[in-house]
Design a protein around this motif. Structure first.
Motif, PDB file in Angstrom:
ATOM      1  N   ARG A  70      -8.853  -2.312   4.696  1.00  0.00           N
ATOM      2  CA  ARG A  70      -9.559  -3.131   3.719  1.00  0.00           C
ATOM      3  C   ARG A  70      -8.678  -4.282   3.213  1.00  0.00           C
ATOM      4  O   ARG A  70      -9.125  -5.430   3.132  1.00  0.00           O
ATOM      5  CB  ARG A  70      -9.993  -2.260   2.547  1.00  0.00           C
ATOM      6  CG  ARG A  70     -10.826  -2.984   1.499  1.00  0.00           C
ATOM      7  CD  ARG A  70     -10.982  -2.134   0.253  1.00  0.00           C
ATOM      8  NE  ARG A  70      -9.697  -1.865  -0.360  1.00  0.00           N
ATOM      9  CZ  ARG A  70      -9.051  -2.712  -1.156  1.00  0.00           C
ATOM     10  NH1 ARG A  70      -9.574  -3.906  -1.409  1.00  0.00           N
ATOM     11  NH2 ARG A  70      -7.888  -2.402  -1.675  1.00  0.00           N
ATOM     12  N   THR A  85       0.813  -1.205   0.000  1.00  0.00           N
ATOM     13  CA  THR A  85       0.000   0.000   0.000  1.00  0.00           C
ATOM     14  C   THR A  85       0.850   1.259   0.000  1.00  0.00           C
ATOM     15  O   THR A  85       0.525   2.250  -0.670  1.00  0.00           O
ATOM     16  CB  THR A  85      -0.929   0.000   1.236  1.00  0.00           C
ATOM     17  OG1 THR A  85      -1.677  -1.222   1.266  1.00  0.00           O
ATOM     18  CG2 THR A  85      -1.897   1.169   1.193  1.00  0.00           C
ATOM     19  N   PRO A 128      -2.346  13.287  -4.574  1.00  0.00           N
ATOM     20  CA  PRO A 128      -2.469  12.879  -3.171  1.00  0.00           C
ATOM     21  C   PRO A 128      -1.174  12.314  -2.624  1.00  0.00           C
ATOM     22  O   PRO A 128      -0.244  12.009  -3.365  1.00  0.00           O
ATOM     23  CB  PRO A 128      -3.571  11.814  -3.227  1.00  0.00           C
ATOM     24  CG  PRO A 128      -3.443  11.229  -4.597  1.00  0.00           C
ATOM     25  CD  PRO A 128      -3.016  12.362  -5.497  1.00  0.00           C
ATOM     26  N   ASP A 144      -2.201  12.492   3.455  1.00  0.00           N
ATOM     27  CA  ASP A 144      -3.433  13.225   3.195  1.00  0.00           C
ATOM     28  C   ASP A 144      -4.641  12.381   3.584  1.00  0.00           C
ATOM     29  O   ASP A 144      -4.858  11.303   3.045  1.00  0.00           O
ATOM     30  CB  ASP A 144      -3.548  13.595   1.711  1.00  0.00           C
ATOM     31  CG  ASP A 144      -2.397  14.478   1.262  1.00  0.00           C
ATOM     32  OD1 ASP A 144      -1.784  15.108   2.143  1.00  0.00           O
ATOM     33  OD2 ASP A 144      -2.111  14.525   0.060  1.00  0.00           O
ATOM     34  N   GLY A 145      -5.435  12.867   4.527  1.00  0.00           N
ATOM     35  CA  GLY A 145      -6.722  12.251   4.832  1.00  0.00           C
ATOM     36  C   GLY A 145      -6.623  10.854   5.422  1.00  0.00           C
ATOM     37  O   GLY A 145      -5.621  10.447   6.001  1.00  0.00           O
ATOM     38  N   GLN A 146      -7.718  10.097   5.223  1.00  0.00           N
ATOM     39  CA  GLN A 146      -7.844   8.763   5.792  1.00  0.00           C
ATOM     40  C   GLN A 146      -7.632   7.653   4.768  1.00  0.00           C
ATOM     41  O   GLN A 146      -7.930   6.489   5.058  1.00  0.00           O
ATOM     42  CB  GLN A 146      -9.252   8.619   6.400  1.00  0.00           C
ATOM     43  CG  GLN A 146      -9.482   9.452   7.639  1.00  0.00           C
ATOM     44  CD  GLN A 146      -8.675   8.953   8.824  1.00  0.00           C
ATOM     45  OE1 GLN A 146      -8.418   7.758   8.940  1.00  0.00           O
ATOM     46  NE2 GLN A 146      -8.289   9.847   9.692  1.00  0.00           N
ATOM     47  N   TRP A 147      -7.127   7.993   3.586  1.00  0.00           N
ATOM     48  CA  TRP A 147      -7.003   6.968   2.555  1.00  0.00           C
ATOM     49  C   TRP A 147      -6.039   5.870   2.972  1.00  0.00           C
ATOM     50  O   TRP A 147      -6.320   4.682   2.774  1.00  0.00           O
ATOM     51  CB  TRP A 147      -6.515   7.599   1.251  1.00  0.00           C
ATOM     52  CG  TRP A 147      -6.332   6.595   0.154  1.00  0.00           C
ATOM     53  CD1 TRP A 147      -7.264   6.169  -0.735  1.00  0.00           C
ATOM     54  CD2 TRP A 147      -5.127   5.862  -0.136  1.00  0.00           C
ATOM     55  NE1 TRP A 147      -6.729   5.215  -1.572  1.00  0.00           N
ATOM     56  CE2 TRP A 147      -5.416   4.998  -1.234  1.00  0.00           C
ATOM     57  CE3 TRP A 147      -3.853   5.843   0.403  1.00  0.00           C
ATOM     58  CZ2 TRP A 147      -4.466   4.154  -1.778  1.00  0.00           C
ATOM     59  CZ3 TRP A 147      -2.913   4.988  -0.140  1.00  0.00           C
ATOM     60  CH2 TRP A 147      -3.216   4.154  -1.220  1.00  0.00           C
ATOM     61  N   PHE A 148      -4.921   6.226   3.547  1.00  0.00           N
ATOM     62  CA  PHE A 148      -3.906   5.246   3.923  1.00  0.00           C
ATOM     63  C   PHE A 148      -4.467   4.259   4.941  1.00  0.00           C
ATOM     64  O   PHE A 148      -4.326   3.038   4.802  1.00  0.00           O
ATOM     65  CB  PHE A 148      -2.688   5.968   4.473  1.00  0.00           C
ATOM     66  CG  PHE A 148      -1.472   5.097   4.621  1.00  0.00           C
ATOM     67  CD1 PHE A 148      -1.242   4.038   3.771  1.00  0.00           C
ATOM     68  CD2 PHE A 148      -0.537   5.339   5.619  1.00  0.00           C
ATOM     69  CE1 PHE A 148      -0.128   3.226   3.900  1.00  0.00           C
ATOM     70  CE2 PHE A 148       0.582   4.546   5.759  1.00  0.00           C
ATOM     71  CZ  PHE A 148       0.777   3.488   4.901  1.00  0.00           C
ATOM     72  N   SER A 149      -5.145   4.768   5.971  1.00  0.00           N
ATOM     73  CA  SER A 149      -5.710   3.890   6.999  1.00  0.00           C
ATOM     74  C   SER A 149      -6.827   3.021   6.442  1.00  0.00           C
ATOM     75  O   SER A 149      -6.888   1.809   6.728  1.00  0.00           O
ATOM     76  CB  SER A 149      -6.240   4.732   8.167  1.00  0.00           C
ATOM     77  OG  SER A 149      -6.862   3.917   9.135  1.00  0.00           O
ATOM     78  N   ASP A 150      -7.713   3.594   5.630  1.00  0.00           N
ATOM     79  CA  ASP A 150      -8.820   2.810   5.068  1.00  0.00           C
ATOM     80  C   ASP A 150      -8.315   1.722   4.132  1.00  0.00           C
ATOM     81  O   ASP A 150      -8.821   0.590   4.146  1.00  0.00           O
ATOM     82  CB  ASP A 150      -9.781   3.737   4.326  1.00  0.00           C
ATOM     83  CG  ASP A 150     -10.447   4.729   5.263  1.00  0.00           C
ATOM     84  OD1 ASP A 150     -10.432   4.481   6.481  1.00  0.00           O
ATOM     85  OD2 ASP A 150     -10.960   5.763   4.786  1.00  0.00           O
ATOM     86  N   GLU A 151      -7.324   2.033   3.317  1.00  0.00           N
ATOM     87  CA  GLU A 151      -6.805   1.032   2.380  1.00  0.00           C
ATOM     88  C   GLU A 151      -6.085  -0.092   3.120  1.00  0.00           C
ATOM     89  O   GLU A 151      -6.211  -1.274   2.751  1.00  0.00           O
ATOM     90  CB  GLU A 151      -5.861   1.711   1.389  1.00  0.00           C
ATOM     91  CG  GLU A 151      -5.385   0.819   0.259  1.00  0.00           C
ATOM     92  CD  GLU A 151      -6.502   0.433  -0.683  1.00  0.00           C
ATOM     93  OE1 GLU A 151      -6.314  -0.536  -1.441  1.00  0.00           O
ATOM     94  OE2 GLU A 151      -7.561   1.094  -0.647  1.00  0.00           O
TER      95      GLU A 151
END
Length: 420
Positions: A303, A275, A289, A293-300
């Motif tokens: 998942r 990731t 990005p 930035d934001g929550q993308w790293f944690s959400d990916e």
């Protein structure tokens, strides 16, 4: 003339194959517009980027889903000849449908205690009747006639068999007693075959001839050590993660992998490396990005790790990066680069604001004096205003005078052989 027969020309049938997509892209709007224009359903894009096979009269059988796991997205099979996106992305491990947690037979513990009490009472009765255990005066006399007449005391073959049977029963009952605290489960196996899971808390009785493995089914968290990975630009970064998880299927957690905790740790490292390589750590004042930035790293991460751990009976709730820094060997250079980018951005903003303020001041001056300045006077005035605005902010740059610039321009024109 037969008027019942339709004599209109038949439409020419198109050859089998994927129809062309509309020019507006492969999104839902383009697919809807193509459907409305042609009157036929158009094929959709599959997950790997290719065209899905056109619908036929028969529906392919859907794969069996795991009712305990997350829903599976059913996609139309992709034909290799129209798949232009390259090889399909890797799939998570497949779930073993034959191995599934089920409840084991377990009796309440008070029944086992009652049987032990009855066995102890029966053993005492046999020994008292045989005269092996002296009689208590407070209890009724239950000794045999031979013992009462003062004959020899001892156990007869029938009494020996009764004592052996009662003792064997008590040992079997004691071996099956199980004390199961809350938040834990017992996985029962016999000769390597799964026999069920006990999740009930308290004193229970199970088959004494099975092997019991203790499994912690409480909600757990694991804080990883420093993991060094590389981002999309190849820069090494150090990440620390906090993973919240629990065991959902005890049978798969114990029997499908050698050690579910080791499996989870290794999958965390693999998912983190995969990731983190998709985006740079910082955008560095550029478009696009970044991992911060934001929550993308944690959400990916959550998942991807949930998909990898599902086959082992583990349920992952969240994966949160608690630290995201550059590796020590590049931290100082990246810090200087970040400061340089911030300084350059600040200088650009200050200069742009100063240019706008100088132009506005010149226009107001011309409006107030009702006198239109020529190009040379306007340029000289704006240069002086720019110097006055920018110098106090710390942005110092030599601004040549208009006469010097005109001489330089004339000399350049002569060298190039064109009129000034």
């Amino acid at each position: 003339m037969d008027v019942t027969r339709d004599s209109s020309p038949r439409p020419v049938s198109r050859p089998a194959g994927p129809p062309d997509l509309p020019a507006g892209g492969s999104g839902e709007a383009g697919a809807a517009g193509s459907t409305a224009a042609t009157g036929r359903a158009q094929p959709v894009r599959a997950a790997s980027g290719g065209l899905a096979a056109p619908p036929t009269g028969k529906t392919p059988p859907a794969p069996a889903d795991d009712p305990d796991g997350p829903p599976t997205c059913r996609l139309t099979p992709v034909r290799p000849e129209v798949d232009a996106a390259g090889p399909a992305s890797r799939r998570p491990p497949r779930v073993d449908q034959a191995l599934r947690e089920r409840h084991a037979l377990a009796a309440p513990g008070w029944l086992a205690l009652f049987v032990l009490l009855l066995g102890t009472a029966g053993l005492l009765v046999v020994l008292v009747r045989a005269g092996v255990v002296p009689e208590f005066e407070a209890l009724p006399d239950i000794r045999s006639e031979a013992v009462r007449r003062g004959g020899p005391t001892g156990l007869t073959p029938a009494e020996i068999a009764a004592v052996a049977a009662i003792g064997l029963l008590m040992v079997t009952v004691l071996a099956g007693l199980l004390s199961n605290p809350g938040g834990e489960a017992r996985v029962l196996t016999r000769w390597g075959r799964y026999r069920g899971t006990v999740r009930r808390a308290g004193l229970l009785w199970v088959n004494p001839f099975v092997r019991r493995r203790r499994v912690d089914v409480r909600l757990r968290h694991w804080r990883s050590d420093q993991v060094t990975v590389t981002d999309r630009t190849g820069t090494p970064i150090v990440v620390r993660l906090l993973v919240v998880w629990r065991i959902r299927d005890t049978a798969r957690a114990v029997l499908s992998v050698a050690d579910h905790e080791t499996y989870l740790r290794e999958q965390i490292h693999a998912v983190l490396s995969r990731t983190a390589s998709r985006l740079p750590c910082d955008s560095n004042a550029g478009p696009g990005p970044a991992l911060r930035d934001g929550q993308w790293f944690s959400d990916e991460l959550s998942r991807s790790l949930a998909a990898e751990a599902h086959a082992a009976g583990l349920e992952v709730y969240s994966v949160q990066p608690v630290a995201l820094e550059y590796a020590p060997e590049v931290a100082e250079s990246m810090r200087r680069r970040r400061l340089a980018d911030l300084d350059a951005g600040l200088r650009t903003v200050l200069v742009d604001d100063a240019v706008e303020a100088a132009a506005l001041a010149v226009r107001r001056l011309e409006r107030a004096t009702a006198h239109q300045l020529d190009e040379a006077a306007r340029s000289a005035l704006m240069e002086q205003l720019l110097v006055a605005f920018v110098a106090p902010a710390g942005v110092t740059a030599p601004v040549p005078a208009p006469a010097v610039r005109a001489a330089r321009k004339e000399g350049t024109a002569r060298k190039e052989g064109r009129p000034a």
